[in-house]
Design an enzyme around this catalytic site. Structure first.
Site, PDB file in Angstrom:
ATOM      1  CG  ASP A 149      -7.714  -3.432  -5.841  1.00 45.79           C
ATOM      2  OD1 ASP A 149      -7.085  -3.066  -4.830  1.00 45.79           O
ATOM      3  OD2 ASP A 149      -8.028  -4.623  -6.047  1.00 45.79           O
ATOM      4  CE1 TYR A 169      -4.301  -1.088   0.126  1.00 42.38           C
ATOM      5  CE2 TYR A 169      -3.488  -2.673   1.713  1.00 42.38           C
ATOM      6  CZ  TYR A 169      -4.469  -2.240   0.846  1.00 42.38           C
ATOM      7  OH  TYR A 169      -5.613  -2.951   0.715  1.00 42.38           O
ATOM      8  CG  HIS A 214      -8.844  -5.414  -2.333  1.00 40.59           C
ATOM      9  ND1 HIS A 214      -7.825  -4.522  -2.495  1.00 40.59           N
ATOM     10  CD2 HIS A 214      -8.858  -5.701  -1.014  1.00 40.59           C
ATOM     11  CE1 HIS A 214      -7.269  -4.261  -1.326  1.00 40.59           C
ATOM     12  NE2 HIS A 214      -7.885  -4.980  -0.407  1.00 40.59           N
TER      13      HIS A 214
HETATM   14  C1  PPY Z   1      -8.514  -5.074   3.208  1.00 36.64           C
HETATM   15  O1  PPY Z   1      -9.049  -5.074   4.325  1.00 36.64           O
HETATM   16  O2  PPY Z   1      -9.106  -5.337   2.189  1.00 36.64           O
HETATM   17  C2  PPY Z   1      -7.135  -4.759   3.074  1.00 36.64           C
HETATM   18  O3  PPY Z   1      -6.644  -4.766   2.001  1.00 36.64           O
HETATM   19  C3  PPY Z   1      -6.305  -4.480   4.221  1.00 36.64           C
HETATM   20  C4  PPY Z   1      -6.477  -3.176   4.807  1.00 36.64           C
HETATM   21  C5  PPY Z   1      -6.704  -3.148   6.137  1.00 36.64           C
HETATM   22  C6  PPY Z   1      -6.845  -1.957   6.729  1.00 36.64           C
HETATM   23  C7  PPY Z   1      -6.727  -0.801   5.999  1.00 36.64           C
HETATM   24  C8  PPY Z   1      -6.484  -0.853   4.680  1.00 36.64           C
HETATM   25  C9  PPY Z   1      -6.366  -2.040   4.066  1.00 36.64           C
END
Ligand code: PPY
Length: 497
Positions: A265, A237, A357
């Site tokens: 995404d 990220y 995702h």
């Molecule tokens: C998700 O929960 O889909 C994630 O990709 C992990 C996440 C967890 C917390 C903040 C941002 C992403």
């Protein structure tokens, strides 16, 4: 360093002076309260107290030391002054623990859905809500499964399938399965060892793991748990502060990570209503919001709470910068269209993951495996396909080896599996993950024999009929196992006295 008594800590239990204990150390988090990505309320709940139990599942161990300036690290708590409080278990928690003890023996587990059913029964409700939730009406998460059921096999026969081999290479690295472990966050919500269950099982069985940016274990703990030469990838990220991202990426490369999967995404996190509602219940938020308590922050679930660091301004313009800071393979995770696939190719990247995702971002986005068809066709316009310099991966909804074989036959290099492996460790720890690998091996062997493919190279498009894949309506047999573990969304609940 002198010890701080628990009584002194307890005197700092308000937003004017807020101290907490984490892993036996006292921190002054007063000035950090407004900056906490999860909001200040949750910290204030532990003001003057030991917050370790709440902290652990959702933060890597070093999060507090790296984010809080040194002078706010006050010192170790005097263990003699800490009053051990007998934990009173709620009826719900007692029931949950009974279920944990009464889990089916791992020998009873015959498919990946079994892990999910066990996880659903034994996980704390918040963990299940976070893991299982998807965005909006959860159409895409279900479509991810349904899409595979619209692809049918066209098996070849009489091909001497006495020996079949499903090992492969992924971005040039050996993998005992045509499957890699995709990133899923916050593993300690579901098991005390979190992501290490995956790392240890993967190391033992030659499977590649993609480390999540938002793992509960720290990046270094995960890498330290790997065996020598174990292949690890990293999901990224991208932070608003690019220096943080640069340090993280370069540290990963130094520690031997082979590929960077940039998540593209999720410029904003999807609204996962199961997760959001769970938070409301816990904080008594519904009642307070309705009573007009202006001090109450409308809570948005675990994921949204900790996602504010993600940079929504990320764009194609950043790609050359990523290439300048690392020699690792760069793969974009979350591509869905031929136009973007071609851009990734033209930017000289190593590949793309056709992913939505796990249905957690844009609802009613198509499945990765459906997008695969047009994307392979588009990439063929750039030259002979498959092209060793560019890989297409698919993830989302994979629960059977037959799903994997279908995606590979249609042009994927390998397939990512996230939730199914996570549920396997939630249910049985490392042993669960190892059993999940065994299930894949058994199913791959049987299915490859039955479709007449002796190796991954022999999985060709003629072995599948995907003519119905784009038809989003139609009769397919019901996926009973999936539907049993799938928990329908709920509507807003009336208050009970
Ligand atoms: C998700 O929960 O889909 C994630 O990709 C992990 C996440 C967890 C917390 C903040 C941002 C992403």
């Amino acid at each position: 360093m002198s010890l701080i008594s628990a009584q002194t800590v307890a005197e700092h239990a308000s937003s004017d002076s807020c101290w907490i204990i984490v892993h036996g150390y006292v921190y002054d988090v007063t000035e950090f309260l407004p900056e906490h990505p999860g909001g200040s309320r949750i910290i204030l709940k532990y003001a003057g107290k030991d917050a370790t139990e709440a902290y652990d599942p959702i933060h890597p161990p070093d999060a507090i030391t790296t984010h809080l300036p040194k002078h706010k690290h006050l010192g170790p708590v005097d263990p003699k002054t800490v009053v051990k409080v007998e934990k009173v278990l709620s009826e719900e928690e007692k029931k949950r623990q009974e279920l944990v003890a009464a889990r089916p023996s791992i020998d009873e587990i015959v498919n990946l859905h079994d892990f999910e059913a066990v996880a659903k029964a034994i996980l704390p409700p918040k963990a299940w809500a976070y893991y299982s939730s998807a965005s909006d009406d959860e159409i895409t998460i279900r479509e991810n499964r349904a899409a595979y059921q619209r692809i049918w096999f066209r098996p070849r026969v009489l091909r001497d399938v006495s020996v079949v081999n499903w090992s492969t290479t992924i971005l040039g690295y050996k993998s005992s399965l045509p499957v890699y472990i995709s990133a899923t966050a916050l593993g300690k919500l579901g098991h005390p060892d979190g992501e290490l269950n995956l790392t240890r099982a993967a190391g033992k069985h030659g499977v590649i793991q993609m480390i999540p940016t938002l793992a509960s274990c720290s990046f270094d703990e995960i890498v330290d748990a790997a065996v020598p030469n174990q292949t690890l990838f990293l999901q990224l990220y991208v932070n608003r502060d690019r220096e943080i991202t640069k340090r993280y990426v370069q540290h990963a490369e130094k520690r031997g990570v082979k590929a960077l999967f940039i998540t593209v995404d999720a410029p904003q996190l999807g609204r996962r209503e199961k997760d959001m509602r769970m938070k409301f219940v816990d904080e008594g938020g519904v009642a307070k919001v309705q009573e007009g308590d202006s001090g109450v922050k409308k809570d948005e679930g675990v994921a949204r709470a900790i996602s504010s660091f993600i940079d929504p301004s990320l764009s194609w313009k950043d790609i050359p910068w990523f290439k300048s800071i690392t020699n690792m393979h760069i793969v974009l995770k979350g591509v869905a269209t031929p136009a973007d696939a071609l851009m990734a190719y033209d930017y000289g990247l190593s590949g793309i993951v056709l992913s939505n995702h796990g249905g957690r971002q844009l609802d009613t986005a198509r499945s990765g495996v459906e997008n695969l068809i047009d994307i392979v066709a588009a990439l063929k316009t750039r030259g002979p396909w498959p092209n060793p310099r560019f890989a297409i991966f698919v993830d989302g909804g994979v629960r059977r080896a037959s799903d994997v074989l279908k995606a590979i036959a249609l042009g994927a290099s390998a397939v990512g599996v996230g939730r199914a492996f996570m549920y396997s460790f939630c249910a049985y720890g490392q042993e669960g993950v190892e059993k999940a690998f065994q299930i894949f091996r058994d199913e791959l062997e049987m299915n490859m024999r039955l479709i007449g493919a002796r190796s991954i190279d022999e999985l060709t498009p003629d072995l599948v009929d995907a003519s119905g894949l784009h038809a989003h309506v139609g009769l397919t047999p019901t996926d009973n196992l999936y539907n049993t573990t799938y928990q329908p969304l709920a509507l807003a609940q009336f208050r009970t006295k």
